[in-house]
Design a protein around this motif. Sequence first.
Motif, mmCIF file in Angstrom:
data_model
loop_
_atom_site.group_PDB
_atom_site.id
_atom_site.type_symbol
_atom_site.label_atom_id
_atom_site.label_comp_id
_atom_site.label_asym_id
_atom_site.label_seq_id
_atom_site.Cartn_x
_atom_site.Cartn_y
_atom_site.Cartn_z
ATOM 1 N N VAL A 49 10.089 -10.792 14.618
ATOM 2 C CA VAL A 49 8.807 -10.900 13.918
ATOM 3 C C VAL A 49 8.377 -12.364 14.039
ATOM 4 N N PRO A 75 5.390 -15.003 13.376
ATOM 5 C CA PRO A 75 4.076 -15.346 12.796
ATOM 6 C C PRO A 75 3.406 -16.470 13.575
ATOM 7 N N TRP A 107 -0.691 -7.691 8.818
ATOM 8 C CA TRP A 107 0.316 -8.751 8.761
ATOM 9 C C TRP A 107 0.832 -8.959 7.336
ATOM 10 N N ASN A 108 -0.038 -8.819 6.356
ATOM 11 C CA ASN A 108 0.407 -8.952 4.968
ATOM 12 C C ASN A 108 1.446 -7.887 4.627
ATOM 13 N N SER A 133 4.820 -8.752 6.804
ATOM 14 C CA SER A 133 5.576 -9.944 6.415
ATOM 15 C C SER A 133 5.926 -10.000 4.935
ATOM 16 N N GLU A 134 5.126 -9.325 4.081
ATOM 17 C CA GLU A 134 5.346 -9.417 2.640
ATOM 18 C C GLU A 134 5.479 -8.068 1.951
ATOM 19 N N ALA A 179 9.887 -8.114 2.754
ATOM 20 C CA ALA A 179 9.034 -7.795 3.900
ATOM 21 C C ALA A 179 9.218 -6.318 4.253
ATOM 22 N N ARG A 217 11.164 -6.035 9.349
ATOM 23 C CA ARG A 217 12.048 -7.145 9.690
ATOM 24 C C ARG A 217 12.698 -6.857 11.037
#
Length: 623
Positions: free
Chosen positions: A288, A290, A380-381, A384-385, A396, A399
Amino acid sequence: VAFDPSRYVKITSETIDGLKQGFSDVTISLKQKQTEKVPDSDSMCHDSTNNTSNRNVEESESPLHNDRVTVEKLVEAISSRRKSDEKLTYCSLQELGPIFEAQSRGANREKLNVYGIVIGFGMPYITSHGDWSMSVTLIDDTKSSKEAVALNMFLGRDSKLPALLKAGDVIRAHRVKVQEFNSRIQLLGFKESSYVVIRKNDPCSDCNWFSDDQMEMSEWQVESTAKKEYTFTLTDCFLSRCLWKFGQYFIMSNSTILEEHKSTIASFDHGAEGSGVHFDMTALVTMVIPIPATERGPMAPRGYLRIWDGTGPPITDPLGDNVLDSNDMVFGDPSPEAIDSVAQAIHKANEDREEEDKLEPPEALCGRVINLTVWEDSHWNFISEGRIGSNRSSTAAVRPGQWIRLRNVSAKITPFGFQGINMINKSVVTPLPEMAYDVKQLLLDHDARLKRKDPVNPNSALLPPSPSVERRQTRTNNRDWHGPPPAPSKTGEDVFFIHQCFGKHVRESFFVRAKIVNMKPEVDLKYEGSLLKCCVPIAGENVFQFALTLKDETGSIDVIVPNDVAEKILETNAESVMRSEEIRLQCLRHLKEVMLRHDLWEARVKKVLICNEIFFFLDEISA
């Protein structure tokens, strides 16, 4: 090291490559012993007589053909409890069609309460009216994935969105309506509707599925969109448990991708522009990556996923230097997390299989690693979160090592000029359980490639020697310990971490930077006579014969020291050590300096296959 005195062989650098038989009786405890065969399950339907890749996992009328009684009990229990509360009843998805027909004929268009199992969900977006909209795809014990029902939700801008995380989550919807769109029944949620999401924390742990007790909050997550309080009765507890279990069985035994939309990485022509056709696929996330906000232009993506599905040529696609640095690749791609996930999935799938039918975890992976470009903030939010709207998970959602299903994606050239897969605003990424049907089929197809002797990806990480959970965890954590990869050797060659050196696919000669932490046989550094254990007579002369343990922050490795290399390390020869006590004392003092040195040694190690056993030899060493 244990040696057979009747079979001593003089080991030199010049003779290492020719050793095939003479050292066969040498036994050494090496950490790179071949990976244990990890077990595989009935649900994988592995046919050891058929190595073709078109094997399919059996499907049956029952969502889990090898646990039919349990599934039947679940179906019976769910059906009986939907209507058990006179004040609050629930409709099955199968009942929605007749209810809609009755409403079309003038029946009261009342709002409904529904439970469903989530098999997919899109990311929320803001409508032209300023409200949130989100779509979820549902099944239950009465509807399969081919008849799945869409739940389209409209919520106020300040509303809390359902905290969905993966396929198999259970959702409770109160006060929704049924409608028809494009000849398909669907559910419609409004601002006054409410939702509760339920999932089990540990999918592998068991519980009393038919219990009428309250849910144990240490085992379950129950999260509502209600701003204040909400009701969750014993009937809710009962239905949630049974539906969650049923959903796991269903996902294990049924594909959630329609065949006409299914694609694989192998279908992409490496370097081609891409057809623009949208498709669905199952894949494993290897990395992953960013894009930092400071480096993103107005037209740049939010980040990249590197994905693998076991198909395609044995290559790892590049990515821009400012995106993927050498540290990302130091352990290989497919990454250690990816190969660990493959091994863990095979281990779980093997548990109920006969010994002869078990799949063996691969030491390295076949197939291509390709880039998936993520453009949308909402995607993406979530990746990643674990965030959906303002609702954020504690972890996340995606992963490295996570299995995912992609929907409505397309092949396209990335902003850096390399071919990849593109996620648009209507694309969907859904994390999958590792025992999902489509994951198991992917593993079967990859196993067929290995049995055909297809080449592995030379960039693949290697499976650690032990498939235990502890070993996998250590390996994964190691990736965070070192920072940048080792600097090149003094001669400009690549230096590797020790745990990169295990397995069949490691190069034949490589450099490591490590400490010497042990000697075999062990030498008492206070007693010069113990050096005699390292000297053996061969063909009328005495030679050194011992091994050293090299260790860095990733692991340790035992290397056999040839006589000529040993003479350079000890600054003498075995004949002198045998004859002179004074020489032994000098040699012992020098050995202390070698063993107790705080700085790292730079060592070239050579891998040799002798009688189907892998041995490591020390080729050269310098301070």
